[in-house]
Design a protein around this motif. Structure first.
Motif, PDB file in Angstrom:
ATOM      1  N   GLN A 156       0.869  -1.169   0.000  1.00  0.00           N
ATOM      2  CA  GLN A 156       0.000   0.000   0.000  1.00  0.00           C
ATOM      3  C   GLN A 156       0.908   1.221   0.000  1.00  0.00           C
ATOM      4  O   GLN A 156       1.823   1.318   0.806  1.00  0.00           O
ATOM      5  CB  GLN A 156      -0.886   0.035   1.236  1.00  0.00           C
ATOM      6  CG  GLN A 156      -1.961  -1.017   1.232  1.00  0.00           C
ATOM      7  CD  GLN A 156      -2.845  -0.910   2.451  1.00  0.00           C
ATOM      8  OE1 GLN A 156      -2.372  -0.851   3.571  1.00  0.00           O
ATOM      9  NE2 GLN A 156      -4.145  -0.886   2.217  1.00  0.00           N
ATOM     10  N   GLU A 174      -1.463  -1.429  -4.184  1.00  0.00           N
ATOM     11  CA  GLU A 174      -2.649  -0.600  -4.024  1.00  0.00           C
ATOM     12  C   GLU A 174      -2.120   0.778  -3.694  1.00  0.00           C
ATOM     13  O   GLU A 174      -1.215   0.910  -2.865  1.00  0.00           O
ATOM     14  CB  GLU A 174      -3.518  -1.094  -2.870  1.00  0.00           C
ATOM     15  CG  GLU A 174      -4.164  -2.430  -3.090  1.00  0.00           C
ATOM     16  CD  GLU A 174      -4.965  -2.885  -1.876  1.00  0.00           C
ATOM     17  OE1 GLU A 174      -5.066  -2.139  -0.884  1.00  0.00           O
ATOM     18  OE2 GLU A 174      -5.479  -4.001  -1.931  1.00  0.00           O
ATOM     19  N   TYR A 175      -2.658   1.805  -4.330  1.00  0.00           N
ATOM     20  CA  TYR A 175      -2.157   3.143  -4.011  1.00  0.00           C
ATOM     21  C   TYR A 175      -3.279   4.154  -4.021  1.00  0.00           C
ATOM     22  O   TYR A 175      -4.330   3.948  -4.609  1.00  0.00           O
ATOM     23  CB  TYR A 175      -1.040   3.556  -4.967  1.00  0.00           C
ATOM     24  CG  TYR A 175      -1.483   3.791  -6.388  1.00  0.00           C
ATOM     25  CD1 TYR A 175      -1.787   5.077  -6.833  1.00  0.00           C
ATOM     26  CD2 TYR A 175      -1.585   2.741  -7.293  1.00  0.00           C
ATOM     27  CE1 TYR A 175      -2.195   5.289  -8.132  1.00  0.00           C
ATOM     28  CE2 TYR A 175      -1.988   2.952  -8.592  1.00  0.00           C
ATOM     29  CZ  TYR A 175      -2.288   4.234  -9.010  1.00  0.00           C
ATOM     30  OH  TYR A 175      -2.694   4.449 -10.294  1.00  0.00           O
ATOM     31  N   ARG A 176      -3.018   5.220  -3.312  1.00  0.00           N
ATOM     32  CA  ARG A 176      -3.933   6.354  -3.258  1.00  0.00           C
ATOM     33  C   ARG A 176      -3.116   7.633  -3.388  1.00  0.00           C
ATOM     34  O   ARG A 176      -1.897   7.620  -3.231  1.00  0.00           O
ATOM     35  CB  ARG A 176      -4.735   6.358  -1.961  1.00  0.00           C
ATOM     36  CG  ARG A 176      -5.687   5.165  -1.903  1.00  0.00           C
ATOM     37  CD  ARG A 176      -6.660   5.297  -0.805  1.00  0.00           C
ATOM     38  NE  ARG A 176      -7.581   4.152  -0.831  1.00  0.00           N
ATOM     39  CZ  ARG A 176      -8.531   3.969   0.034  1.00  0.00           C
ATOM     40  NH1 ARG A 176      -8.719   4.850   1.003  1.00  0.00           N
ATOM     41  NH2 ARG A 176      -9.313   2.918  -0.042  1.00  0.00           N
ATOM     42  N   LYS A 219      -9.165   7.633  -3.594  1.00  0.00           N
ATOM     43  CA  LYS A 219      -9.074   6.281  -4.147  1.00  0.00           C
ATOM     44  C   LYS A 219      -8.703   6.359  -5.615  1.00  0.00           C
ATOM     45  O   LYS A 219      -9.052   7.302  -6.308  1.00  0.00           O
ATOM     46  CB  LYS A 219     -10.400   5.549  -4.004  1.00  0.00           C
ATOM     47  CG  LYS A 219     -10.747   5.197  -2.590  1.00  0.00           C
ATOM     48  CD  LYS A 219     -12.033   4.416  -2.533  1.00  0.00           C
ATOM     49  CE  LYS A 219     -12.381   4.094  -1.092  1.00  0.00           C
ATOM     50  NZ  LYS A 219     -13.605   3.293  -1.005  1.00  0.00           N
TER      51      LYS A 219
END
Length: 93
Positions: free
Chosen positions: A4, A27-29, A91
């Motif tokens: 993340q 997963e990235y934001r 998101k």
């Protein structure tokens, strides 16, 4: 292991394909632009690695500074802060 990662807005603006080059599942934001910095933090196990001096995306300058800390309670605290920022950040698709 799925990583993340929170990215500064500029990282994605300047190099939109950057996350696709990550060498593992990711997963990235995106953080809001007003919270961009020239620093980064990585948390893994009992370790927290903080570094600063990231002036240009994709390049590590000669004057970069790293701090490596080993403490289970400190790593857990950083994870708590990360979780808060993760929930507050934008998101991605």
């Amino acid at each position: 292991i799925v990583f993340q990662q929170l990215f500064d807005a500029e990282a994605i603006e300047k190099v939109p394909s950057f996350p696709k080059h990550f060498p593992a599942p990711l997963e990235y934001r995106i953080l809001p632009k007003e919270y961009s910095t020239q620093s980064a933090i990585h948390i893994f196990g009992d370790y927290v690695v903080t570094y600063t001096g990231l002036k240009e995306i994709g390049k590590i300058p000669d004057d970069i500074v790293f701090f490596v800390m080993r403490s289970a309670s400190l790593a857990d605290s950083y994870r708590t802060w990360f979780d808060y920022m993760w929930k507050q950040s934008k998101k991605t698709a």
